[in-house]
Design an enzyme around this catalytic site. Structure first.
Site: not given
Lengths: 232, 334
Positions: B49, B52, B54, B163
Site C-alpha cells: 500500500g 506500507g 498489507v 474516498d
C-alpha cells in the site's frame, strides 16, 4: 480576534505591559495557560503534601502512576506555559481550535490514567504533542513533526516517540465530535468568566489560511528562532 | 442471490492447502514482519500500500484469519501519518455491521504501527473485474442497500468518508456482507469547513470537487456511491479519465454541461466554465446504464445530480422505492 477596541468596549483600560501583538493572540491561549498553570500548581502541591506525609511515616517517596513518564523531563523548562503556547501558535500556524482539542486530549489522559499527574516536568511535552496530534486531526494542511519538534524544543526522534506514546495512552481515541468540542469551549468560557474576562473563545473548526505555506517543509526550508531546549 | 457457480472460493481443503503454501512462501522470502507482539502468524503479503504493506495473518489464539496493515514510519520528519491517525481514531468510534472492524492496534520496533482488521474475502473492484460483476439485480440491490446503510451511519455521526470507490468496499462472501474500509481521508465535517486536499480517486470524485470547490459536505459521498452503483450494473467505471479536466468533460457529456438553472452557483464556482467546456446536451444515464430497472435508474439519477444541493441524501436513498423488495430480514441478521 481580540483587539484594543474590544477591551475599551468592556470598560477596561489597556494595561501598560500589554502589547498589541499579545492582544492579537487567540483568547483560547490565555484561558488555557491559566487553567494549566492552576492544574500544575494544584498537582505539585498535592505531591508536596503526600511527600511530607510519607516522610512523617518514613515510607519513602511518593509513588505516582508511571503512564506519563515518557513526557517527564529531568527538570522543569524555564519557559512559562503562556509563552510556550504562544510560541506554538506563532510558529506552527495551527488553528486556534487545535488548542481546545489538545486540551481535550490532556483531559482524556488524566481521566484514563488518574494516577498520573500533569506537572511542570511533563506539561510542556504534553502540550506540544497534543496540539500537534490535534492539528493532524483538524487541519488538512499542517506542519510536520520536525517543525513541531523545533518549535517545542525537543528532538524530532523524541517528539515521534511522544506522539506514539500519546496515541497509545489514549487508545487512538483522538476524534473529538463537535458536541464535545462545544462543551469544552463552554467550559473554557466559564473559566474566563471566573477570571473576570467574560468573553467567547474562537470556535471555528476551520484551519487558518496557509496560502504561503507548503504542507510539509524541512527545517532547512524555514528556520525559526532557535527554541529554548526543554531537556537541559 | 448467489448461485453456486459464482462461488469461487473453493473447498475447505484447497483453502487450507493454499494457506499452508502461503505460509511457506512468506517464510522463504523472508517477508514476515515482526508480528510476534501481535500474536499473529503471517501467511502472505496481500499487497503493497501507499503507507506500507498489507498482510494476511492467522490469529494465534482464535485461529481466525485477519488482515494486518503495517504502516512504516519511514520519514522521521512526519511521525505517524495524519491519515492513519484519522483512520484509526474514526474506526474506534464507528460501530456498524457494514463498516470494517478494527480489532487492535500495535507497535513493533518503534517504527511499525500495525492495524489488525477482520479479514474479508475480497473487494468490490476485484469482484467486478474478476467475477464478471454482480449479474443478478438482487445482489446489486443488497450491496447498494448495505453501502448506503454504512454511509448514512457515517453521515449521522457527521463523518465524511471522502474516498468511496469499489476497492474500498470489502465483501464477506459467505455472509453476503458488504463493509466499507479505508477511512484514511475521512473526517468530521462542519457546515463552514473548507477542505484543502485533493481528495478521492478522480473517477469517483464529485463534480464540485473536480470544479475545485473547497466547500462541500455529505453529498460528495453520495456521488461516489452513485458511481459505484453504475459500475456494478455495467461492469466498468461510468466515466474513466486520466485527469480532473477530462473527468469533468466526461460527466458533462453524460449529464449535460451545467448552467445556473441546472446548478445554481456554478458560474461563481467556475467562471471560465464555457471557455473550457463545450455546451454538451445530456446523453442521459439510461444510454449507458441499460440493465437497470426504472426505480434503480431514478435513484441513480438522484445520486448523480450535478447540483450538490439537489443530490439525494443517504438516509433518503435508503427509503427509495428501488429498495422495496430488499430482503430486510436477511440484512437484519447480518
Amino acid at each position: 480576534m481580540l483587539t484594543a477596541g474590544d477591551y475599551s468596549n468592556h470598560g477596561r483600560p489597556l494595561q501598560p505591559e500589554t502589547s498589541l501583538a499579545e492582544l492579537n493572540l487567540p483568547r483560547v491561549l490565555c484561558v488555557l495557560s491559566s487553567m494549566l498553570e492552576k492544574l500544575v500548581a494544584r498537582n505539585e502541591k498535592l505531591i508536596d503534601i503526600l511527600s511530607q506525609e510519607l516522610d512523617g511515616l518514613n515510607s519513602g517517596s511518593v509513588r505516582l502512576g508511571n503512564s506519563l513518564n515518557t513526557f517527564h523531563g529531568v527538570r522543569a523548562p524555564s519557559i512559562s506555559i503562556p509563552k510556550y503556547l504562544e510560541r506554538i501558535y506563532k510558529y506552527t500556524n495551527c488553528s486556534p481550535s487545535c488548542f481546545v482539542v489538545g486540551y481535550v486530549y490532556i483531559d482524556r489522559l488524566t481521566h484514563r490514567h488518574p494516577d498520573s499527574l500533569v506537572t511542570s516536568l511533563n506539561v510542556h511535552r504534553l502540550l506540544v504533542t497534543s496540539v500537534m496530534v490535534a492539528s493532524k486531526m483538524l487541519d488538512d494542511e499542517h506542519y510536520n513533526n520536525a517543525i513541531y519538534a523545533r518549535v517545542g524544543g525537543v528532538s524530532n526522534a523524541e517528539l515521534n516517540k511522544l506522539e506514539l506514546e500519546l496515541l497509545f495512552l489514549l487508545d487512538f481515541r483522538v476524534m473529538v465530535s463537535s458536541r464535545v468540542f462545544e462543551s469544552y469551549c463552554f467550559h473554557l468560557e466559564k473559566e474566563m468568566v471566573v477570571n473576570g474576562t467574560g468573553m467567547k473563545i474562537e470556535r471555528a473548526l476551520t484551519p487558518k489560511a496557509m496560502d504561503d505555506l507548503e504542507t510539509e517543509i524541512s527545517i532547512e526550508d524555514k528556520q525559526s528562532p532557535s527554541p529554548p531546549q526543554i531537556v537541559e | 442471490m448467489w448461485n453456486e457457480e459464482s462461488d469461487w472460493i473453493g473447498s475447505f481443503d484447497s483453502q487450507l492447502a493454499r494457506l499452508a503454501e502461503c505460509r511457506m512462501c512468506s517464510r522463504d522470502r523472508g517477508e514476515r514482519p515482526d508480528a510476534t507482539g501481535m500474536d499473529l502468524e503471517v501467511l502472505e503479503v496481500a499487497e503493497e500500500g501507499s503507507y506500507g504493506r498489507v498482510f494476511r495473518c492467522l490469529d494465534i489464539h482464535t485461529g481466525a484469519l485477519v488482515t494486518m496493515k503495517q504502516i512504516t514510519m519511514v520519514r522521521l520528519s512526519q511521525g505517524v501519518p495524519a491519515p492513519i491517525i484519522r483512520e484509526v481514531s474514526l474506526l474506534k468510534e464507528l460501530h456498524h455491521a457494514n463498516i470494517v472492524k478494527l480489532l487492535r492496534v500495535g507497535l513493533t520496533e518503534n517504527r511499525y504501527v500495525n492495524l489488525v482488521f477482520e479479514h474479508l474475502d475480497y473487494d468490490l473492484h476485484h469482484f467486478i473485474v474478476n467475477r464478471g460483476y454482480p449479474k443478478d439485480a438482487l445482489t446489486v440491490k443488497s450491496f447498494m442497500y448495505q453501502i448506503l446503510s454504512a454511509v448514512a451511519y457515517c453521515h449521522s455521526l457527521k463523518v465524511l468518508h471522502r474516498d468511496l470507490k469499489p476497492s474500498n468496499v470489502l465483501i464477506d462472501h459467505s455472509k453476503r456482507l458488504i463493509k466499507l474500509a479505508d477511512f484514511r481521508l475521512a473526517g468530521e465535517f462542519a457546515d463552514d469547513l473548507l477542505y484543502t486536499e485533493k481528495l478521492g480517486t478522480s473517477w469517483y470524485r464529485a463534480p464540485e470537487i473536480l470544479c475545485d470547490s473547497r466547500q462541500y459536505s455529505t453529498q460528495i459521498d453520495l456521488w461516489s456511491v452513485g458511481c459505484i452503483f453504475a459500475e456494478m450494473v455495467i461492469g466498468q467505471p461510468l466515466v474513466q479519465a486520466i485527469n480532473c479536466r477530462d473527468e469533468l468533460e466526461g460527466i458533462f457529456k453524460l449529464l449535460g454541461t451545467p448552467t445556473e438553472e441546472t446548478w445554481p452557483g456554478i458560474t461563481k464556482l467556475m467562471p471560465n466554465l464555457h471557455i473550457y467546456y463545450p455546451k454538451f446536451d445530456a446523453l442521459g444515464l439510461e444510454t449507458f446504464v441499460t440493465d437497470l430497472e426504472p426505480s434503480g435508474l431514478n435513484l441513480l439519477s438522484m445520486m448523480l445530480c450535478l447540483d450538490p444541493s439537489r443530490r439525494i441524501s443517504a438516509e433518503a436513498a435508503l427509503k427509495h422505492a428501488y429498495f422495496i423488495d430488499v430482503n430486510y430480514v436477511s440484512l437484519l441478521l447480518l
